[in-house]
Every structure is written in structure tokens, then in C-alpha cells.
Write an enzyme that holds these catalytic residues in place. Structure first.
Site, PDB file in Angstrom:
ATOM      1  N   GLY A   1      -1.751   7.330   1.005  1.00  0.00           N
ATOM      2  CA  GLY A   1      -1.518   8.480   1.890  1.00  0.00           C
ATOM      3  C   GLY A   1      -0.583   8.163   3.046  1.00  0.00           C
TER       4      GLY A   1
ATOM      5  N   HIS B   1      -7.287  -0.707  18.897  1.00  0.00           N
ATOM      6  CA  HIS B   1      -7.064   0.550  18.175  1.00  0.00           C
ATOM      7  C   HIS B   1      -8.370   1.046  17.553  1.00  0.00           C
ATOM      8  CE1 HIS B   1      -5.108   3.674  15.906  1.00  0.00           C
ATOM      9  NE2 HIS B   1      -5.596   3.180  14.784  1.00  0.00           N
TER      10      HIS B   1
ATOM     11  N   ILE C   1      -1.375  -2.042   9.774  1.00  0.00           N
ATOM     12  CA  ILE C   1      -1.875  -0.690  10.054  1.00  0.00           C
ATOM     13  C   ILE C   1      -3.320  -0.560   9.559  1.00  0.00           C
ATOM     14  CG2 ILE C   1      -1.612   1.730   9.326  1.00  0.00           C
ATOM     15  CD1 ILE C   1       1.403   1.353   9.314  1.00  0.00           C
TER      16      ILE C   1
ATOM     17  N   ARG D   1     -14.051   3.053  12.400  1.00  0.00           N
ATOM     18  CA  ARG D   1     -13.070   2.187  11.720  1.00  0.00           C
ATOM     19  C   ARG D   1     -13.742   0.899  11.258  1.00  0.00           C
ATOM     20  NH1 ARG D   1     -10.399   4.643  15.860  1.00  0.00           N
ATOM     21  NH2 ARG D   1      -8.387   5.635  15.469  1.00  0.00           N
TER      22      ARG D   1
ATOM     23  N   GLY E   1       0.863  -1.189   0.000  1.00  0.00           N
ATOM     24  CA  GLY E   1       0.000   0.000   0.000  1.00  0.00           C
ATOM     25  C   GLY E   1       0.892   1.229   0.000  1.00  0.00           C
TER      26      GLY E   1
ATOM     27  N   ASP F   1      -1.469   5.668  18.890  1.00  0.00           N
ATOM     28  CA  ASP F   1      -2.183   5.949  20.147  1.00  0.00           C
ATOM     29  C   ASP F   1      -1.189   6.397  21.225  1.00  0.00           C
ATOM     30  OD1 ASP F   1      -4.535   5.067  18.886  1.00  0.00           O
ATOM     31  OD2 ASP F   1      -4.018   2.991  19.345  1.00  0.00           O
TER      32      ASP F   1
HETATM   33  C1  LMR Z   1      -5.925   6.802  13.307  1.00  0.00           C
HETATM   34  O1  LMR Z   1      -5.906   6.415  14.463  1.00  0.00           O
HETATM   35  O2  LMR Z   1      -5.772   7.990  12.995  1.00  0.00           O
HETATM   36  C2  LMR Z   1      -6.095   5.800  12.204  1.00  0.00           C
HETATM   37  O3  LMR Z   1      -6.483   4.580  12.730  1.00  0.00           O
HETATM   38  C3  LMR Z   1      -7.013   6.242  11.129  1.00  0.00           C
HETATM   39  C4  LMR Z   1      -8.437   6.439  11.549  1.00  0.00           C
HETATM   40  O4  LMR Z   1      -9.331   6.061  10.792  1.00  0.00           O
HETATM   41  O5  LMR Z   1      -8.693   7.012  12.606  1.00  0.00           O
END
Ligand code: LMR
Length: 435
Positions: free
Chosen positions: A127, A301, A241, A211, A123, A274
């Protein structure tokens, strides 16, 4: 793999060996200085032993190194003058030491630069993927960088390749579909020999989405890419990720299990952002430098599954309201970026930074440094089968999941609240592969 595990010893020895370069002139100069001869002799023998140990399997050094310093000094032809005698003895020792150490040391360097530090970014034209690839290209830990995506990677790689850093850069696309069907050569080339595979591939959130709303698209993407890892680099450390991480990590595990190559030490979800956010927010609130803070963030996450343990931050003082605000801001930091980008995606730069910090730490660990960082891994710390917590990484990937320790009453309450949500998202990933 790395032969000289001590970086300090390796580099000082390396510069010595290369500066001596097989000639003894450097050593002679050293000997004629004030350095004690017996100290030099001891050092030489130490280096010889070190070289011998690490060169055990090198044919050229199979013959046992035997330094008979007496032989030289007993030789009647030896000059009487003490300085010349000393120089001759040391030259003899040096020649033996260099011939022993060099094969082993060279092997160490060669292995480090050619086989232990290949990073693949899946990927890489996206971005997150582009800045992540840039950071990898700049890292002294990376020798080979392989960029893979469904579009754009030849351009990304060509662009990166002009940066004067040591790593080589490869950019690959999926190979065109052909008949009879064969393996995806682009993915194969990207992954073969990879030590660390970082996967930011997939679509980002738009305002109003969670998410989990990305599941339908990203689950298949991660599944396909991890199938490639199972086939082409089953021993690589895979760092996921792509969101929703709470589900994509279990998806990756199930894919690897089906292929018979699952190793829980080699799979992790990246939760480093985080930690970055918690560090930044708490440092701002206390007027500290963020680099002096290292907040432990546990759970998963996504939203309330993210739990920063601010009670462990030494010296920090907050009111209950401030603690609540900091906790919720860390949990929903991703949403803050999604809202600010107003439809143009989610965090890319900070996520690329976080993904890079994680991957670089893993590379350091694989070559022998002990590194502890938070990661979302298979875990028995709680009733959730995967859980983010501080993890010790080493040569084999995840070496140890550290105990959680005492949580404050405030944190316990968040842990209880997150658990059903976290378990549901994990199960969703498992079911996706086994449906
Ligand atoms: C984040 O924590 O910024 C990433 O997981 C992207 C998102 O969608 O929040």
C-alpha cells in the site's frame, strides 16, 4: 560520484559544452557579437581551470592545460583584421577548453545517471510501496528504481516502466529456495549499487492496535531485509518506514553492527509524515498555506513520542486548548487514518508522499546539496539513544544533528512524558536482535 558539485555551474557549462559540441561555430558567433574579448578570455580560462581541476584523474587531461594566447597573436601568419584575429584566438582557446572540460563533465553526468541515484524500495508492491515507487519513478533525482517484494513486483515494475521518465525500473521477487543455499538473487539484484534503500515492508495496523502491536511481525521482516542491505549495499542510506519505527531503526542498527558495517550516518527512521501532519494541521488552524509552514517535530514515531514544537511557528496564535488539540492530533494522526480506513490498513498515500520527500532530500544531499530535515537517528541529544530532530544531510548521509534549542514549558512536559516510552521501545528493538 558527482564531479560538478554546483548544479547551476554544471548545467550552464554543460549546455554550453554540448551546444558547442567540439565545433567552434557557436563561439565564433559569440566573439563577433558585442561581448568583450578579455571577458571571454577570462571565462574560457576559468572553464579550463574548472575542467582541469575536475578532470585531474582523467588520463586524457593529465597533460597540463597551457593556453598561450600570445603564441597565436605573435604568429606572423595571423590576419591583420582584428575581428578575424580575435575569432582565431578564441577558437584556439575554445578547442582546448572543450577537450579539457568534456571528459570531466561527461564523467559527472555519467556518474550521476548511472551510479549515484539508485533507489531500492523494499515492500514495493504494498500500500505504501506502490505510490512511493510511482513518486520515485517521477523524480528527476532517480536514475534507477529497484522494486522488491515477496509478490507483485514484476507487475509493478512493468507498469511503472511505461511512464516516460528517465529512470530505469526493475522489479524483483525473492529467488526460489534452492539447494545448496545461495544468496537471494532477487534481493541482491535489487540492492547492489543502491544509494538509498527505503523500507516500507510489513503489515499495517488495524483499528485498536498500536504500532508496537506490529512488532512481532515487522521486526523479523526488517531484520531480514537489513541483513540483505548489510550484504549487498553496506554503504547505502537506509530509510526505515516499517512500524514500529522506534524499534525497527534500532533493529536495523543492531543487524548492521553484527555484520560489521554499521554507519550511524547512513541509517534513519522516516518521521516526515509527522512533519507533514503538523504543517497541515497548523496551517489549517491559522488559515495559511501549508507549504509556508515547516514545523519541527522531535522524539519518535508513535503516539506520545511524537512532539511537534508549535512554539517555534512564527506568527501562529492559538489558545492553550487549541495548542493541546493540535499537539494530540499530530501525535495520533496515524490513528485517525487507521480508524477511517476501518480495518483496511493505515496511512499509505500520505506515508508514501512523506517517504518520497525524505528519500528525494537524501538523494539531493548525497549529490552535494545541503538539506535539513527531521529524522529518527542515533543521537546524543537526550537520554534516548535514538531520537528524531532536525538533521543536516550531506554527501555522507547524516552530517550533523542540530541542537534542540529551548523548548516551551508545555513541550518540556511532553518530552519528559515520552522519554520512558521511547527508551522502552528502542530497547525492545535492540534486544530483539541480541536475544
Ligand atoms: C502513520 O503515522 O500513519 C503510520 O506510522 C502508520 C500507522 O500505523 O499509524
Amino acid at each position: 560520484m558527482v564531479c560538478f558539485s554546483s548544479v547551476t555551474a554544471g548545467s550552464s557549462l554543460g549546455s554550453w559544452v554540448s551546444s558547442a559540441g567540439g565545433s567552434t561555430s557557436v563561439l565564433s558567433a559569440v566573439v563577433s557579437s558585442e561581448v568583450s574579448v578579455s571577458l571571454m578570455e577570462r571565462m574560457m580560462r576559468g572553464w579550463c581551470r574548472m575542467g582541469d581541476r575536475h578532470a585531474r584523474d582523467v588520463k586524457a587531461t593529465e597533460e597540463k592545460l597551457c593556453i598561450d594566447e600570445g603564441e597565436a597573436s605573435r604568429n606572423k601568419a595571423m590576419p591583420r583584421d582584428q575581428t578575424t584575429r580575435t575569432t582565431m584566438i578564441m577558437n584556439c582557446l575554445a578547442t582546448k577548453a572543450i577537450s579539457t572540460i568534456r571528459p570531466a563533465f561527461t564523467r559527472g553526468i555519467h556518474a550521476t545517471t548511472t551510479s549515484t541515484a539508485k533507489v531500492a524500495v523494499l515492500g514495493a508492491a504494498g500500500g505504501i510501496g506502490q505510490p512511493l515507487s510511482l513518486l520515485c519513478k517521477l523524480s528527476p533525482e532517480v536514475d534507477e528504481l529497484s522494486c522488491y517484494d515477496i509478490v507483485g513486483t514484476p507487475g509493478v515494475a512493468a507498469d511503472l516502466s511505461h511512464i516516460p521518465s528517465k529512470s530505469s525500473t526493475l522489479g524483483r521477487l525473492p529467488s526460489p529456495v534452492k539447494w545448496p543455499m545461495g544468496p537471494n538473487e532477487g534481493l541482491k539484484e535489487t540492492l547492489e549499487g543502491a544509494d538509498v534503500v527505503v523500507i516500507p515492508a510489513g503489515v499495517p495496523r488495524k483499528p485498536g492496535m498500536t504500532r508496537d502491536d506490529l512488532f512481532n511481525t515487522n521486526a523479523s521482516i526488517v531484520k531480514t531485509l537489513v541483513e540483505g542491505c548489510a550484504q549487498f549495499c553496506p554503504d547505502a542510506m537506509i530509510a526505515v518506514i516499517s512500524n514500529p519505527v522506534n524499534s525497527t531503526v534500532p533493529i536495523a542498527a543492531e543487524v548492521l553492527k553484527k555484520a560489521g558495517v554499521y554507519n550511524p550516518k547512513k541509517l534513519a527512521g522516516v518521521t516526515t509524515l509527522d512533519v507533514c501532519r503538523a504543517n497541515t494541521f497548523v496551517a489549517n488552524s491559522q488559515g495559511w498555506d501549508p507549504k509556508d509552514v515547516d514545523v519541527t517535530v522531535i522524539g519518535g514515531h508513535a503516539g506520545i513520542t511524537i512532539l511537534p514544537l508549535f512554539s517555534r511557528v512564527n506568527g501562529a496564535k492559538f489558545t492553550d486548548e487549541e495548542l493541546e488539540a493540535l499537539t494530540v492530533r499530530t501525535q495520533f494522526g496515524g490513528d485517525e487514518v487507521v480508524a477511517a480506513k476501518a480495518g483496511a490498513g493505515s496511512a499509505t498515500l500520505s506515508m508514501a508522499y512523506a517517504g518520497f520527500v525524505f528519500a528525494e532530500n537524501v538523494l539531493k544531499a548525497l549529490r552535494g546539496e545541503e538539506v535539513t530535515q527531521c529524522a529518527f537517528v542515533e543521537s546524543s541529544l537526550t537520554e534516548a539513544p535514538y531520537f528524531a530532530s532536525p538533521v543536516k544531510f550531506g554527501k555522507n548521509g547524516v552530517e550533523e544533528i542540530l541542537p534542540l534549542g529551548e523548548l516551551s514549558a508545555y513541550e518540556k512536559q511532553w518530552l519528559d512524558k515520552m522519554m520512558p516510552e521511547l527508551k522502552k521501545q528502542i530497547q525492545k528493538g535492540i534486544d530483539f536482535v541480541n536475544k
